[in-house]
Motif scaffolding. Structure first.
Motif, PDB file in Angstrom:
ATOM      1  N   LYS A 217     -57.287 -43.292  12.923  1.00 27.13           N
ATOM      2  CA  LYS A 217     -57.772 -42.827  14.211  1.00 27.13           C
ATOM      3  C   LYS A 217     -56.872 -41.706  14.729  1.00 27.13           C
ATOM      4  O   LYS A 217     -55.653 -41.766  14.599  1.00 27.13           O
ATOM      5  N   GLN A 218     -57.518 -40.704  15.311  1.00 26.61           N
ATOM      6  CA  GLN A 218     -56.761 -39.613  15.918  1.00 26.61           C
ATOM      7  C   GLN A 218     -56.137 -40.084  17.234  1.00 26.61           C
ATOM      8  O   GLN A 218     -56.823 -40.627  18.086  1.00 26.61           O
ATOM      9  N   GLN A 219     -54.842 -39.901  17.351  1.00 26.94           N
ATOM     10  CA  GLN A 219     -54.138 -40.250  18.581  1.00 26.94           C
ATOM     11  C   GLN A 219     -53.169 -39.131  18.939  1.00 26.94           C
ATOM     12  O   GLN A 219     -52.798 -38.314  18.089  1.00 26.94           O
ATOM     13  N   GLU A 220     -52.758 -39.114  20.190  1.00 25.75           N
ATOM     14  CA  GLU A 220     -51.863 -38.072  20.674  1.00 25.75           C
ATOM     15  C   GLU A 220     -50.538 -38.690  21.105  1.00 25.75           C
ATOM     16  O   GLU A 220     -50.506 -39.727  21.745  1.00 25.75           O
ATOM     17  N   ARG A 221     -49.439 -38.048  20.714  1.00 28.32           N
ATOM     18  CA  ARG A 221     -48.120 -38.474  21.136  1.00 28.32           C
ATOM     19  C   ARG A 221     -47.364 -37.262  21.706  1.00 28.32           C
ATOM     20  O   ARG A 221     -47.498 -36.148  21.212  1.00 28.32           O
ATOM     21  N   MET A 222     -46.563 -37.510  22.722  1.00 28.51           N
ATOM     22  CA  MET A 222     -45.757 -36.448  23.306  1.00 28.51           C
ATOM     23  C   MET A 222     -44.322 -36.568  22.845  1.00 28.51           C
ATOM     24  O   MET A 222     -43.765 -37.674  22.758  1.00 28.51           O
ATOM     25  N   ILE A 223     -43.709 -35.436  22.494  1.00 31.98           N
ATOM     26  CA  ILE A 223     -42.273 -35.385  22.274  1.00 31.98           C
ATOM     27  C   ILE A 223     -41.699 -34.319  23.206  1.00 31.98           C
ATOM     28  O   ILE A 223     -42.413 -33.423  23.653  1.00 31.98           O
ATOM     29  N   VAL A 224     -40.425 -34.437  23.490  1.00 24.63           N
ATOM     30  CA  VAL A 224     -39.774 -33.534  24.446  1.00 24.63           C
ATOM     31  C   VAL A 224     -38.769 -32.666  23.702  1.00 24.63           C
ATOM     32  O   VAL A 224     -38.017 -33.161  22.849  1.00 24.63           O
ATOM     33  N   CYS A 225     -38.761 -31.370  24.009  1.00 25.31           N
ATOM     34  CA  CYS A 225     -37.876 -30.432  23.339  1.00 25.31           C
ATOM     35  C   CYS A 225     -37.129 -29.582  24.358  1.00 25.31           C
ATOM     36  O   CYS A 225     -37.615 -29.336  25.464  1.00 25.31           O
ATOM     37  N   PHE A 226     -35.936 -29.145  23.954  1.00 23.68           N
ATOM     38  CA  PHE A 226     -35.157 -28.166  24.703  1.00 23.68           C
ATOM     39  C   PHE A 226     -34.953 -26.948  23.799  1.00 23.68           C
ATOM     40  O   PHE A 226     -35.195 -27.008  22.588  1.00 23.68           O
ATOM     41  N   MET A 298     -43.203 -42.201  29.496  1.00 23.13           N
ATOM     42  CA  MET A 298     -42.422 -43.372  29.069  1.00 23.13           C
ATOM     43  C   MET A 298     -43.184 -44.657  29.346  1.00 23.13           C
ATOM     44  O   MET A 298     -43.186 -45.581  28.529  1.00 23.13           O
ATOM     45  N   SER A 299     -43.825 -44.721  30.503  1.00 27.79           N
ATOM     46  CA  SER A 299     -44.617 -45.913  30.840  1.00 27.79           C
ATOM     47  C   SER A 299     -45.809 -46.051  29.902  1.00 27.79           C
ATOM     48  O   SER A 299     -46.172 -47.161  29.486  1.00 27.79           O
ATOM     49  N   THR A 300     -46.419 -44.909  29.534  1.00 29.67           N
ATOM     50  CA  THR A 300     -47.551 -44.927  28.603  1.00 29.67           C
ATOM     51  C   THR A 300     -47.127 -45.458  27.251  1.00 29.67           C
ATOM     52  O   THR A 300     -47.814 -46.302  26.651  1.00 29.67           O
ATOM     53  N   LEU A 301     -45.975 -44.983  26.760  1.00 32.23           N
ATOM     54  CA  LEU A 301     -45.474 -45.440  25.469  1.00 32.23           C
ATOM     55  C   LEU A 301     -45.098 -46.918  25.525  1.00 32.23           C
ATOM     56  O   LEU A 301     -45.376 -47.675  24.588  1.00 32.23           O
ATOM     57  N   LYS A 303     -46.393 -49.231  27.340  1.00 32.45           N
ATOM     58  CA  LYS A 303     -47.628 -50.019  27.322  1.00 32.45           C
ATOM     59  C   LYS A 303     -48.187 -50.136  25.902  1.00 32.45           C
ATOM     60  O   LYS A 303     -48.626 -51.211  25.489  1.00 32.45           O
ATOM     61  N   LYS A 304     -48.154 -49.028  25.141  1.00 32.80           N
ATOM     62  CA  LYS A 304     -48.627 -49.057  23.748  1.00 32.80           C
ATOM     63  C   LYS A 304     -47.807 -50.041  22.935  1.00 32.80           C
ATOM     64  O   LYS A 304     -48.344 -50.813  22.133  1.00 32.80           O
ATOM     65  N   LEU A 305     -46.486 -50.011  23.144  1.00 32.47           N
ATOM     66  CA  LEU A 305     -45.612 -50.882  22.368  1.00 32.47           C
ATOM     67  C   LEU A 305     -45.815 -52.353  22.741  1.00 32.47           C
ATOM     68  O   LEU A 305     -45.788 -53.236  21.865  1.00 32.47           O
ATOM     69  N   GLN A 306     -46.021 -52.643  23.995  1.00 33.62           N
ATOM     70  CA  GLN A 306     -46.202 -54.021  24.431  1.00 33.62           C
ATOM     71  C   GLN A 306     -47.543 -54.584  23.975  1.00 33.62           C
ATOM     72  O   GLN A 306     -47.709 -55.813  23.904  1.00 33.62           O
ATOM     73  N   GLU A 307     -48.502 -53.719  23.676  1.00 37.93           N
ATOM     74  CA  GLU A 307     -49.819 -54.168  23.218  1.00 37.93           C
ATOM     75  C   GLU A 307     -49.842 -54.419  21.705  1.00 37.93           C
ATOM     76  O   GLU A 307     -50.858 -54.890  21.182  1.00 37.93           O
ATOM     77  N   ARG A 308     -48.768 -54.076  21.026  1.00 36.10           N
ATOM     78  CA  ARG A 308     -48.711 -54.286  19.572  1.00 36.10           C
ATOM     79  C   ARG A 308     -48.605 -55.776  19.253  1.00 36.10           C
ATOM     80  O   ARG A 308     -47.998 -56.530  19.979  1.00 36.10           O
TER      81      ARG A 308
END
Length: 308
Positions: A217-226, A298-301, A303-308
């Protein structure tokens, strides 16, 4: 290996930005979910068995069906060509493979999992005309569809634990679209479809293999860069799905710098662990990230982890 596609929020290249603040990037990944049925193929020796009728015109077709299943499993699981054995056995009196027959095939092929294709029924061709036209090479062409109903049974047998995992009847219709300069006669359309019949059954076999394969399944994840070469390097590694190597860079970046940069590196590590299936470790990195800074993803991630 599945590749990933990247897009930047706000436009422009990440490392051409002059801002010293964080830049949020989004990665589209293909996430592996469960297969339709509880069949685990990883690490197992697999064989595909086609049940054929002696002196029957459809015997070649069920063999093509089996080849399609085997080839698709090899491709999707990254196995070498020929790793999945393909066998044909004559039809028994009951027209259905018995467990004793499957046990014998498992012994002879040294297989843990047997996928069997049985009871193939091929219907009659029908020609469908709806008056549609196709524009091709500067002119409109006549188009007709040829349909052929098919049905067959699929079994998956666990030869190690001696139990049937899947026993399913598949009912499908093969459809060809035939295009011509003038009105196409029914006999011509059917003849054209029949010419490509074996290829079509190979394709149906590939579709059947998806019963046993994980769903992507196609999913989207965010990463943070400097800005900076190390952040840039980690970004490129993640974009090429080299998460382990990207994690090494983020681990180094998380050891120093401002709280925002430590938090961003830890968050990226949590994302990488989540993608790699290390959910407990991902939660620990996320806890550390939140102790340094906070943003809504962070809250979105979490929630994903807690649903595993």
């Amino acid at each position: 290996m599945r590749k990933v596609l990247l897009s930047l929020v706000g436009g422009g290249l990440l490392w051409s930005l002059v801002s010293c603040g964080p830049v949020k990037t989004y990665i589209n990944i293909e996430s592996k979910g469960a297969s339709e049925y509880p069949v685990t193929l990883d690490g197992k020796s697999i064989s595909v068995v086609s049940v054929v009728k002696r002196s029957d015109r459809d015997s070649a077709l069920v063999s093509e069906l089996g080849l399609g299943v085997a080839e698709k499993i090899e491709v999707e699981m990254g196995l070498p060509q020929g790793a999945v054995g393909v066998y044909s056995v004559p039809e028994n009196d009951s027209n259905v493979l018995s467990s004793s027959t499957l046990d014998m095939v498992a012994i002879e092929s040294d297989s843990d999992i047997i996928i069997a294709l049985d009871s193939l029924q091929v219907g009659s061709y029908s020609v469908i005309r709806d008056g549609s036209k196709a524009y091709h090479e500067g002119e409109f062409k006549d188009v007709v569809d040829v349909a052929l109903p098919v049905a067959y049974k699929v079994q998956a047998y666990d030869a190690v634990h001696l139990k049937t995992l899947v026993d399913k009847e598949v009912v499908d219709t093969i459809t060809w679209s035939i295009m011509g300069d003038s009105q196409i006669q029914n006999s011509t359309a059917i003849s054209q479809a029949n010419t490509h019949l074996k290829e079509a059954f190979r394709t149906i076999g590939e579709a059947t293999a998806h019963i046993f394969l994980p769903e992507w399944k196609q999913q989207e994840r965010m990463i943070v860069c400097f800005s900076g070469s190390k952040w840039e390097n980690a970004y490129y590694l993640a974009s090429d799905f080299k998460w382990e190597q990207a994690m090494d860079v983020w681990l180094e970046l998380g050891k120093g710098g401002s709280p925002d940069k430590q938090g961003a590196a830890a968050y990226n590590l949590a994302v990488a662990c989540e993608i790699l299936g290390r959910y407990d470790t991902a939660l620990k990195w996320l806890d550390f990230a939140e102790s340094k800074c906070y943003f809504s993803q962070m809250s979105t991630l979490r929630k994903k982890l807690q649903e595993r």
